[in-house]
Design a protein around this motif. Structure first.
Motif, mmCIF file in Angstrom:
data_model
loop_
_atom_site.group_PDB
_atom_site.id
_atom_site.type_symbol
_atom_site.label_atom_id
_atom_site.label_comp_id
_atom_site.label_asym_id
_atom_site.label_seq_id
_atom_site.Cartn_x
_atom_site.Cartn_y
_atom_site.Cartn_z
ATOM 1 N N HIS A 268 48.219 39.094 28.860
ATOM 2 C CA HIS A 268 48.146 37.776 29.421
ATOM 3 C C HIS A 268 49.527 37.022 29.085
ATOM 4 O O HIS A 268 49.990 36.411 29.560
ATOM 5 N N LYS B 8 52.026 35.675 31.593
ATOM 6 C CA LYS B 8 52.889 34.236 31.717
ATOM 7 C C LYS B 8 54.327 34.241 31.849
ATOM 8 O O LYS B 8 54.921 33.549 32.412
ATOM 9 N N ALA C 285 42.964 39.262 30.849
ATOM 10 C CA ALA C 285 44.403 38.807 31.024
ATOM 11 C C ALA C 285 44.661 37.706 32.245
ATOM 12 O O ALA C 285 45.287 36.886 31.916
ATOM 13 N N LYS D 285 43.080 34.368 31.085
ATOM 14 C CA LYS D 285 43.991 33.600 30.252
ATOM 15 C C LYS D 285 45.189 33.031 31.006
ATOM 16 O O LYS D 285 45.577 32.078 30.479
ATOM 17 N N THR D 286 45.615 33.796 31.833
ATOM 18 C CA THR D 286 46.705 33.183 32.553
ATOM 19 C C THR D 286 46.383 32.443 33.646
ATOM 20 O O THR D 286 47.409 31.687 34.305
#
Length: 212
Positions: A140, A144, A169, A172-173
């Motif tokens: 993640h 980002k 991932a 979370k992004t």
């Protein structure tokens, strides 16, 4: 919303590397002190999450980074024989030619391995960039970083992967997750992580983009 980019995991998503990875890890079993993976164990592993696999691994947490590095290094010798996922080259070419989307690869494999694979199968021109990270559960952060570097809005990006950690991932992004059932994790365990899309054939990627 208009999609800007599709980001792809590499192993199990674009490249059919499962057999190679099992062969390499079994070859290193004695050196690192864990039992080889049997076909029966592999079925079990495909049906549990990435984090559960790590928890059950009979490898010291201190040895794990070294093991992962060795696997990536030894894969370089195997990459020329690795085949793409059936149907994926055609779909990638269609996406690149028809959708005007930016295509990228975000992977925990070595960038050199990915580039060698793409060159072998005449797919290098399709991808705008390749980003590689060494941690199993830090993807993640890499995603980002990619969004920032490429000036991509999260709501306009897909991440395509074959493992539960890829779904985590993406979440979370804050980008859309596309889980594929042709890679490592089974459809059953992928479903429990509630990806935005769950597909069983590369052709469905085109449908997702067209209907987004």
């Amino acid at each position: 919303m208009t999609p800007q980019a599709i980001l792809f995991d590499f192993d199990g998503t674009i490249a059919d590397t499962l057999e190679v990875i099992v062969r390499i890890t079994n070859r290193l079993a004695d050196e690192f002190g864990y039992p080889p993976t049997t076909p029966e164990q592999l079925v079990y592993l495909k049906n549990i999450s990435s984090r559960q696999i790590l928890q059950n691994a009979q490898v010291s947490i201190f040895q794990l980074p070294l093991l992962l590095r060795r696997v990536r290094q030894e894969m370089k010798q195997e990459i020329p024989q690795v085949q793409p996922i059936a149907g994926m080259p055609l779909i990638l070419k269609q996406l690149q030619q028809e959708s005007h989307l930016q295509l990228g690869i975000v992977t925990s494999n070595q960038e050199n391995n990915v580039r060698l694979f793409l060159e072998t199968h005449q797919l290098s021109h399709i991808f705008s960039f390749i980003r590689s990270g060494r941690t199993l559960f830090g993807k993640h952060k890499l995603l980002k970083k990619v969004l920032k570097q490429e000036n991509l809005a999260p709501e306009n990006v897909f991440y395509v992967g074959d493992e539960t950690r890829d779904i985590e991932a993406a979440r979370k992004t804050q980008i859309a997750s596309v889980a594929v059932t042709w890679g490592f994790n089974s459809q059953q365990i992928l479903q429990t992580y509630h990806p935005d899309f769950l597909i069983s054939h590369p052709q469905e990627l085109l449908e997702i983009v067209q209907n987004w």
